[in-house]
Design a protein around this motif. Structure first.
Motif, mmCIF file in Angstrom:
data_model
loop_
_atom_site.group_PDB
_atom_site.id
_atom_site.type_symbol
_atom_site.label_atom_id
_atom_site.label_comp_id
_atom_site.label_asym_id
_atom_site.label_seq_id
_atom_site.Cartn_x
_atom_site.Cartn_y
_atom_site.Cartn_z
ATOM 1 N N PHE A 235 0.819 -0.773 0.368
ATOM 2 C CA PHE A 235 0.315 -0.170 0.090
ATOM 3 C C PHE A 235 0.716 1.147 0.073
ATOM 4 O O PHE A 235 0.150 2.526 -0.338
ATOM 5 N N GLY A 236 1.756 0.673 -0.097
ATOM 6 C CA GLY A 236 2.912 2.071 -0.481
ATOM 7 C C GLY A 236 3.240 3.177 1.423
ATOM 8 O O GLY A 236 2.965 4.291 1.868
ATOM 9 N N GLU A 237 2.505 2.006 2.221
ATOM 10 C CA GLU A 237 2.532 2.528 3.802
ATOM 11 C C GLU A 237 3.760 2.493 4.664
ATOM 12 O O GLU A 237 3.970 1.723 5.066
ATOM 13 N N LYS A 238 4.426 3.808 5.071
ATOM 14 C CA LYS A 238 5.550 3.852 6.030
ATOM 15 C C LYS A 238 5.367 3.915 7.303
ATOM 16 O O LYS A 238 5.882 4.371 7.525
ATOM 17 N N ASP A 244 15.570 2.771 10.782
ATOM 18 C CA ASP A 244 16.581 2.049 10.276
ATOM 19 C C ASP A 244 16.650 1.098 9.631
ATOM 20 O O ASP A 244 17.290 0.938 7.800
ATOM 21 N N LEU A 245 15.349 0.478 9.078
ATOM 22 C CA LEU A 245 14.257 -0.545 8.174
ATOM 23 C C LEU A 245 14.449 0.528 6.906
ATOM 24 O O LEU A 245 14.877 -0.007 5.714
ATOM 25 N N TYR A 246 14.293 1.987 6.360
ATOM 26 C CA TYR A 246 13.456 2.350 5.732
ATOM 27 C C TYR A 246 14.829 3.356 4.897
ATOM 28 O O TYR A 246 15.423 3.223 3.932
ATOM 29 N N GLU A 247 15.826 3.564 5.651
ATOM 30 C CA GLU A 247 16.807 4.033 5.605
ATOM 31 C C GLU A 247 18.117 3.032 4.578
ATOM 32 O O GLU A 247 18.818 3.063 3.821
ATOM 33 N N SER A 248 17.664 1.720 5.498
ATOM 34 C CA SER A 248 18.905 0.523 4.281
ATOM 35 C C SER A 248 18.421 0.488 3.132
ATOM 36 O O SER A 248 18.891 0.114 2.235
ATOM 37 N N LEU A 463 14.390 -9.583 1.406
ATOM 38 C CA LEU A 463 14.515 -8.295 0.675
ATOM 39 C C LEU A 463 15.411 -7.876 1.441
ATOM 40 O O LEU A 463 16.010 -6.606 1.535
ATOM 41 N N ILE A 464 14.901 -8.404 2.969
ATOM 42 C CA ILE A 464 15.944 -7.295 4.414
ATOM 43 C C ILE A 464 17.253 -7.632 4.425
ATOM 44 O O ILE A 464 18.393 -7.238 4.383
#
Length: 808
Positions: A235-238, A244-248, A463-464
């Motif tokens: 959903f593009g829900e951030k 940290d996760l988004y920055e990675s 993915l992570i």
């Protein structure tokens, strides 16, 4: 012309851009376009006459006669884009006269979307003429109620506010971003100030409720990071993602998978086709159209999803009508529609990157596929052919999007180029598993939902892990934003190189036309940025120059001095709850073409001045860091700072900064450190372009009096008011000795210290001193001198000051 829609979209976008950045009136532009049309008409008529005399084929003559008609149409489209932007920018908010900023107001309309934030929900309310962003305070327990508001006519009561514009030069403009979504005001609302009314859009409410319930159930089935990543993918829900996760993902060059886009729409279409056995008929197309409409609603009407959905709809229509489908024409038609509805969409980074991806695929993909096929045929390798089919789209998109992505996000990830094909493939599998969970949840099949949650968890963890491997391979490189002229130059030659026109011109050996087209691209890259006021020079790599910038760092101080190739900071702000260097200083410096600093001066160790410099030294090269001489020998002061050289400044020291010069006025060398760090501040006079600026850091009146007693020459044109304008600084005698014509106060909006003090403001006003405030206007820049006046402007460029220089 092969693709008139692409040319029409280009001319409409050009009209919007010129309207936004320039002060040209509509009648002036009409006169220019009319004159250009008649000039081109005369040229075309002369060419037709020469062709007729030479006995050439009539087709070229016909084309020559038709050319002015095409030009007239494109000029009209250009004027439509220009005038629509002018009308849109002149329109005021419907709440303009109802309530001022901070006052309570009422609003009603249809709730179009709901998304979660930390401690609140973002609700887009369609009020008719414009949208309103409602920030509803609530917890996760309120999710059923909040998601159920979608599609209903609701009433809200809360405090209205204007969104922030651009607070620092070149940085993110939140107000412009909201305008791209037709939002001009924000309302902060309590959970108990909401009235849910009549249901207007049943499908939207049904999907919103299902989305909310799916998020609640998925959170129980998945671990926290996998759940947050799946929400971003679907959903593009951030709102659930930690920093940290988004920055990675950002530093791994894969943040694009967290913004729902054409990838997601394509997967939905593929799944639907597979479910119907690959048969393409009216029923299949009807189902595809319905599910695309549902996904547009679930993605909160994301620009990229709407673009992709419209392009798929056009492809379906072309298939049913037995017409040829062209990707570039479809993307251009979609762009024309969305820019016509809201010209501000053109300035949204998501909109730009989405359409650039589509254009890059449409133009560059055939070239890459052909090259891979030739290479595979030469080597007789089926594997190479399959690899080319898999890798060509990624190469085309990356080559097209990389410069613009660097311009917006200031990051380039070489590892991302290698890992992106795998990331996209695994993200697609995770998305498929997530959508299957969603459908299972809708059908009430808890067993199927739980089964696919394991699959989704597996792919999310992969993915992570890929993002961690990207860091191992070198991670991302922080790069300065390319100047607009260089972007024009790059994309001009990019689209020319991959165009069919270049191929035909090369086949016909039309070197003159090739040279003429290259000259037009180069001329546009040189002249356009300067004519729009974005650059001060006529070279593609030129930028807009600012000699001194007082940055907006909240409750703190930061000053950027730029003199030729020399860049220096005086203090860097700082707040212990966030990284001011990562969030503000580095983005500001990179946006303005600065990738390293020659000098950073820390006037004193208070965190609102020093912390930003210490954090910045960890992530950006700094040659020299300077501290007050009273701390010389105290190793704790310089602890945590990284620089090639550490120096200590005292009265009498002079620093040459290119064409500028800093003269240190205090503290005296050999003086012992005082208990109050504010009394140990570096006080200096900046001499730049014939202007004297007195920088007083946080000195109290006691230090001001010591400077007066020492007979220091304090005369200045601009005074940087001490200690953010607090009542304990800026005495009358000190101000009289300085004699500034203007004073600048750097403090944070709504700070809890009461800065600036009323006494200081009243004193400056009584003496006729012009006051500039960072908290009210954002970052402020000294542009230079003109006819004895200092020219200042703010970051959003909605305020300009011409202040006479008092010291000759």
């Amino acid at each position: 012309m092969r693709r008139p829609l692409a040319a029409a979209a280009f001319f409409q976008a050009a009209g919007i851009v010129i309207s936004y950045y320039s002060d040209i009136k509509i009648w002036q532009l009409c006169a220019i376009c009319t004159a250009a049309y008649f000039v081109l008409g005369r040229i075309a008529a002369g060419r037709s006459a020469r062709d007729a005399c030479g006995g050439l084929q009539s087709s070229r003559s016909v084309c020559g006669n038709l050319m002015p008609k095409n030009v007239l149409i494109f000029f009209l489209i250009f004027l439509v884009g220009f005038s629509s932007m002018k009308l849109c920018s002149s329109r005021t908010s419907i709440y303009e006269g109802l309530a001022k900023d901070g006052e309570v107001a009422r609003a009603e309309g249809i709730v179009m979307s709901v998304s979660i934030r930390k401690g609140s929900y973002d609700i887009i309310l369609d009020c008719g003429a414009e949208n309103l962003l409602v920030r509803l305070r609530g917890s996760e327990e309120d999710s059923e109620f909040v998601y159920g508001l979608a599609g209903r006519h609701c009433r809200f009561q809360g405090k209205l506010s204007c969104p922030d514009g651009r607070r620092n030069f070149g940085c993110f403009d939140y107000g412009l971003y909201l305008r791209s979504r037709n939002i001009r005001r924000i309302m902060n609302v309590s959970r108990f100030r909401v009235e849910a009314g009549e249901l207007k859009l049943p499908l939207l409410r049904f999907l919103s409720l299902r989305r909310g319930r799916f998020l609640s159930s998925a959170r129980k089935l998945l671990d926290e990071r996998s759940f947050a990543l799946l929400c971003g993918l679907m959903f593009g829900e951030k709102g659930y993602m930690d920093e940290d996760l988004y920055e990675s993902f950002k530093r791994g060059g894969a943040a694009h998978v967290l913004a729902v886009s054409g990838l997601h729409v394509g997967l939905v279409c593929v799944v639907i086709l597979k479910l119907f056995g690959g048969r393409r008929n009216k029923f299949t197309h009807g189902a595809m159209f319905f599910f695309l409409l549902c996904y547009v609603c679930l993605s909160n009407f994301s620009a990229s999803v709407m673009r992709a959905a419209l392009m798929v709809s056009l492809r379906i229509a072309a298939f049913e009508l037995r017409r040829r489908y062209d990707m570039l024409s479809a993307a251009s038609l979609a762009a024309i529609i969305f820019m016509s509805l809201n010209p501000y969409r053109l300035f949204d980074a998501g909109f730009q990157l989405s359409y650039l991806a589509a254009y890059s695929l449409g133009v560059a993909l055939p070239w890459f596929e052909l090259k891979f096929m030739k290479l595979a045929d030469e080597r007789r390798s089926l594997r190479l052919r399959k690899f080319g089919h898999f890798a060509a789209p990624g190469l085309a998109v990356q080559l097209g999007m990389a410069p613009l992505a660097v311009y917006h996000f200031l990051i380039f990830s070489p590892a991302g180029l290698i890992l992106n094909p795998a990331v996209i493939a695994i993200a697609g599998l995770a998305l498929f598993a997530g959508l299957t969970m969603f459908v299972s949840e809708m059908l009430g099949s808890a067993f199927l939902s739980a089964g696919f949650s394991g699959v989704a968890r597996l792919f999310c963890r992969i993915l992570i892990a890929l993002m961690k491997s990207a860091e191992f391979l070198g991670g991302a490189i922080s790069l300065p934003a390319p100047p607009l002229g260089m972007l024009i130059l790059y994309y001009g030659f990019f689209f020319y190189f991959f165009s069919e026109r270049r191929y035909l011109m090369c086949r016909k050996s039309q070197h003159g036309r090739t040279l003429a087209l290259a000259s037009v691209i180069i001329a546009a890259s040189c002249l356009l940025p300067a004519s729009l006021g974005i650059s001060d020079g006529y070279l593609p790599w030129s930028r807009e120059s600012r000699s001194v910038v007082f940055c907006d760092v909240g409750q703190g101080e930061c000053m950027h001095i730029s003199s030729g190739a020399f860049d220096a900071l005086v203090d860097g702000g700082g707040f212990r709850m966030s990284n001011i260097a990562e969030n503000t200083l580095r983005p500001y410096l990179l946006k303005n073409g600065v990738s390293s600093l020659d000098l950073a001066i820390v006037t004193h160790p208070d965190s609102d001045h020093a912390l930003g410099i210490r954090q910045l030294s960890q992530i950006m090269p700094i040659k020299t860091i300077a501290f007050s001489c009273v701390y010389e020998g105290n190793e704790e002061i310089s602890e945590g700072y990284r620089a090639d050289e550490i120096i200590y400044l005292g009265a009498g020291d002079v620093l040459e900064l290119g064409a500028a010069r800093i003269v240190v006025l205090g503290p005296p060398r050999g003086s012992p450190p005082k208990e109050d760090d504010n009394e140990n501040c570096i006080v200096c006079m900046l001499h730049i372009e014939g202007v004297r600026m007195l920088l007083t850091a946080d000195i109290p009146m006691e230090t001001e009096n010591l400077l007066l007693d020492a007979g220091v020459d304090l005369r200045c044109d601009l005074l940087k008011v001490g200690h953010h304008g607090s009542a304990g600084s800026t005495g009358e005698e000190f101000l009289a000795a300085a004699g500034p014509g203007s004073a600048l106060i750097s403090c944070g909006r709504g700070n809890s210290y009461g800065h600036p003090a009323e006494r200081v403001i009243e004193l400056l006003s009584e003496l006729g001193i012009i006051v500039l405030r960072v908290d009210e206007h954002g970052a402020l820049a000294f542009k230079g001198m003109a006819d004895g006046f200092m020219i200042f402007e703010n970051a959003s460029k909605d305020a300009i000051w011409h202040i006479p220089a008092t010291q000759k």
